[in-house]
Design a protein around this motif. Structure first.
Motif, mmCIF file in Angstrom:
data_model
loop_
_atom_site.group_PDB
_atom_site.id
_atom_site.type_symbol
_atom_site.label_atom_id
_atom_site.label_comp_id
_atom_site.label_asym_id
_atom_site.label_seq_id
_atom_site.Cartn_x
_atom_site.Cartn_y
_atom_site.Cartn_z
ATOM 1 N N VAL A 175 0.857 -1.180 0.000
ATOM 2 C CA VAL A 175 0.000 0.000 0.000
ATOM 3 C C VAL A 175 0.890 1.226 0.000
ATOM 4 O O VAL A 175 1.885 1.274 0.728
ATOM 5 C CB VAL A 175 -0.891 0.048 1.261
ATOM 6 N N LEU A 211 0.472 5.456 0.235
ATOM 7 C CA LEU A 211 -0.467 6.537 0.473
ATOM 8 C C LEU A 211 0.268 7.864 0.632
ATOM 9 O O LEU A 211 1.366 7.908 1.195
ATOM 10 C CB LEU A 211 -1.272 6.279 1.754
ATOM 11 N N ILE A 212 -0.341 8.923 0.129
ATOM 12 C CA ILE A 212 0.071 10.280 0.506
ATOM 13 C C ILE A 212 -1.188 10.943 1.035
ATOM 14 O O ILE A 212 -2.202 11.015 0.327
ATOM 15 C CB ILE A 212 0.634 11.085 -0.686
ATOM 16 N N GLY A 213 -1.133 11.389 2.288
ATOM 17 C CA GLY A 213 -2.323 11.996 2.875
ATOM 18 C C GLY A 213 -1.975 12.790 4.111
ATOM 19 O O GLY A 213 -0.793 12.937 4.458
ATOM 20 N N ASN A 214 -3.008 13.275 4.777
ATOM 21 C CA ASN A 214 -2.807 14.116 5.951
ATOM 22 C C ASN A 214 -3.306 13.429 7.213
ATOM 23 O O ASN A 214 -4.355 12.781 7.201
ATOM 24 C CB ASN A 214 -3.557 15.444 5.783
ATOM 25 N N ALA A 246 -5.927 10.742 5.917
ATOM 26 C CA ALA A 246 -6.995 10.931 4.937
ATOM 27 C C ALA A 246 -6.404 11.114 3.557
ATOM 28 O O ALA A 246 -5.460 11.863 3.367
ATOM 29 C CB ALA A 246 -7.827 12.159 5.302
ATOM 30 N N THR A 247 -6.963 10.388 2.608
ATOM 31 C CA THR A 247 -6.683 10.674 1.204
ATOM 32 C C THR A 247 -8.013 11.061 0.579
ATOM 33 O O THR A 247 -9.075 10.700 1.078
ATOM 34 C CB THR A 247 -6.141 9.444 0.456
ATOM 35 N N GLU A 277 -11.153 9.339 1.991
ATOM 36 C CA GLU A 277 -10.996 7.979 2.483
ATOM 37 C C GLU A 277 -10.071 8.018 3.695
ATOM 38 O O GLU A 277 -9.064 8.714 3.690
ATOM 39 C CB GLU A 277 -10.375 7.127 1.367
ATOM 40 N N HIS A 296 -7.603 6.012 6.476
ATOM 41 C CA HIS A 296 -6.753 4.830 6.591
ATOM 42 C C HIS A 296 -6.137 4.777 7.988
ATOM 43 O O HIS A 296 -5.638 5.793 8.478
ATOM 44 C CB HIS A 296 -5.632 4.885 5.552
ATOM 45 N N LEU A 302 -1.252 -4.293 3.833
ATOM 46 C CA LEU A 302 -2.623 -4.370 4.311
ATOM 47 C C LEU A 302 -2.745 -5.529 5.280
ATOM 48 O O LEU A 302 -2.264 -6.634 5.010
ATOM 49 C CB LEU A 302 -3.583 -4.628 3.145
ATOM 50 N N THR A 333 -9.363 -3.180 9.074
ATOM 51 C CA THR A 333 -8.224 -3.207 8.155
ATOM 52 C C THR A 333 -7.264 -2.070 8.463
ATOM 53 O O THR A 333 -7.671 -0.915 8.574
ATOM 54 C CB THR A 333 -8.706 -3.102 6.695
ATOM 55 N N LEU A 348 -2.449 10.434 -2.478
ATOM 56 C CA LEU A 348 -2.226 9.193 -3.226
ATOM 57 C C LEU A 348 -2.870 8.057 -2.451
ATOM 58 O O LEU A 348 -2.723 7.969 -1.233
ATOM 59 C CB LEU A 348 -0.719 8.928 -3.373
ATOM 60 N N LYS A 382 -3.023 4.080 -3.217
ATOM 61 C CA LYS A 382 -2.668 3.032 -4.168
ATOM 62 C C LYS A 382 -2.371 1.721 -3.454
ATOM 63 O O LYS A 382 -1.665 1.701 -2.455
ATOM 64 C CB LYS A 382 -1.441 3.452 -4.979
#
Lengths: 150, 150, 150, 150
Positions: free
Chosen positions: A8, A10-13, A35-36, A53, A55, A83, A99, B5, B7
Motif C-alpha cells: 500500500v 499513500l500520501i495523505g494528511n 486521509a486521502t 478515504e 486509513h 494491508l 483493516t 495518493l 494506491k
DNA sequence: TTTT
DNA sequence: TTTT
C-alpha cells in the motif's frame, strides 16, 4: 503463499496525532489516521465532488517513535506498508474486522512540530537526533524491521 | 484533498471465482477475494510461519467482464487499485465497515480458463476478443475508467 | 534530499540468465535483463502494436545468489528497486550513462530451474535451503540490505 | 509481452523548470528533471552520505500544460509513470541510450507559482481553471491518456 | 540542476 | 478526524 505482493502506498494528511502504545518487552506501536481524497466532476450534475478515504496506520518501534516526535494532526506524509485485516470480537460477541496499514516506510512531506532536519533512516542513530537548527521542512524516514506481532 | 495518493498493489491467488453483479443501467461489477501471504522464520521458535491475508477485490464494467471470463479460483493475478472502506449496517443496527480494493488495473499471471492470449487493454475492442488460438499464458489487461459509484 | 521516493516495480521475463560478479571482500552482485511490454491498438492503423522495454536489473549478495540459483532466461519475476543512473566513460573518452534498477525485493512468478518452493525471505537461512520436495511453483524472496556500493 | 508491469513512482524536487515542446498536430510534451536522494550513515567512516539521483520526466498534452503552469524549479512533486529507454545516435554516429520516465500521473506536493487550488484531474475542465483565490498549496492532478508516441 |  |  509464494509469489505474493501486499503493498500500500499513500500520501495523505494526519487526521489526529500519533497515539503510542508501549509493551512490556520494550516494543511500541504508534497509530494514526490519514486521509486521502480525490476530487472529480460529476458527469450527471457537473459539480465538483470530493471523496475522502480514511486509513488506519500502524507503525512499530523506532519508526513509531520518530512519527510521534515529528508528526502531528494535519501533517502530510507518504506511507508505505502492508494491508492487514485484524479480527476482533465486539462487546456483543460478534466477529468484527478492521483493516490497517502496517507501515514499513514513510517520508514526511510537511511537519508542524520541531523539524527533523537531517533525520533520516530509522536504522541509523542519526534518525533519533534531529538537526541542531530545526527548520520547518520535510524528511525521509524508514522504520526498522523488528518482529513485533501486531 | 489535494496532494494525495491512494494506491494498493497486490500479487496473489483467487480464493474463489469472480462473482458478477449487473446493474439496471448496464454497468456491472465483479468481486473476488485474493490471498497474499508471507513466510518468515520466528525468532523465538525458529519455525517457519506463514501468514495469509485476504483482500476483497472489486472490478467494474469491462474489467469485471474480462476478469470473469479468464480468472477462476486459484489463479494468480496482479491487482492495482484504491483502498475504500464501505460503511454498512448489520441486522442488529450496528455500524459495520468493510475495506475493499477498487481495482483499476490488473494483469493475469496465470489462468486456468481458456487463454486470453493477445487480449490486452480493456479500453481497446481487442480486449474483448481474445486470440483465436488460445494458449495457457498470462496477459496484461487494464480496466476502463467509467464512473460507476460502488 | 529529504521527502524523497525512488521506487520501480516491474513484472517481466528474463532476457538472459543471471550473470554473477564476485568481489574480493566477499560480496557479489547478479545482473540480468528483464523485458516488459505493452500491447495497444493503434488509433491510426487499427493494428495491434507491441512495445517491449528492456530493464537492467542489479541484485546484491544473498539476493543475487538466490536469483542465480532459481531464475533463468525466460522466467517471469516481480522486481522492486530503485532507479540508478551510472556514469561511465567509453573507449573514446565520452561520458556515457546507463540506467539500472537496483533491486531490493523480488518475487518469482515462474521458474524453470529446480523449485525454490518454501524458500522465502533472503534474510532468513531458510531462503538458502529450498524445499526437499521441489515443485514447479513460484516463491517470494526478498534480498538483504547490506551496504555494497554498486 | 503479457503479464507485465512497468511502473515508476518518485517523490522529488524539480531541478529545472518545465520545458515545453509543441508538435504540429496540436500535441505537446513537457520535460523536466527531478532529483531524489537518500542519506545514510557510512558503516566505514560513520559520516552522513547523501546520494542524489536525477530522473528525466516526460509528460504529455494536458498533463504537460498543467505541469508547466504550476511547477517550477525546486518544487516537490509525486510522479508516477513508465520507464522508457530511447535510442539515439550521437554526432559521431554512436548508438546512445537515454532512460526517461513517461509520466502518466502526478501530484503537486508544493508549488512556487500561482496556486492550482481546487485544480484536479486533468481530464476535467476544472483542471485547466485553477481557483480564483490562489494560495501556495499542493494539488493532485492526473494527465490524460492520449496516444502521442514520444 | 533540486532539496534538506 | 485531515487537507485544498
Amino acid at each position: 503463499m509464494s509469489g505474493s505482493l501486499n503493498k500500500v502506498m499513500l500520501i495523505g494528511n494526519l487526521g489526529d496525532d500519533v497515539k503510542m502504545h508501549y509493551f512490556e518487552g520494550g516494543g511500541c506501536i504508534g497509530r494514526f489516521p490519514i486521509a486521502t481524497s480525490e476530487t472529480y466532476t460529476s458527469k450527471q450534475t457537473n459539480e465538483r465532488i470530493t471523496n475522502t478515504e480514511w486509513h488506519n496506520i500502524v507503525v512499530r518501534n523506532k519508526g513509531a517513535e520518530i512519527c510521534e516526535k515529528y508528526l502531528s494532526k494535519g501533517d502530510k506524509v507518504y506511507i508505505e506498508g502492508r494491508l492487514k485485516t485484524r479480527k476482533w470480537t465486539d462487546d456483543k460477541g460478534n466477529d468484527r474486522y478492521s483493516t490497517e496499514i502496517q507501515c514499513n516506510d514513510f517520508t514526511f512531506l510537511s511537519t508542524k512540530k520541531e523539524s527533523a532536519n537531517n533525520a533520516s533512516n530509522a536504522e541509523s542513530p542519526a534518525a533519533q537526533k534531529p538537526a541542531e537548527n530545526p527548520q520547518p521542512s520535510s524528511q525521509p524516514i524508514a522504520e526498522d524491521n523488528d518482529d513485533l506481532p501486531f
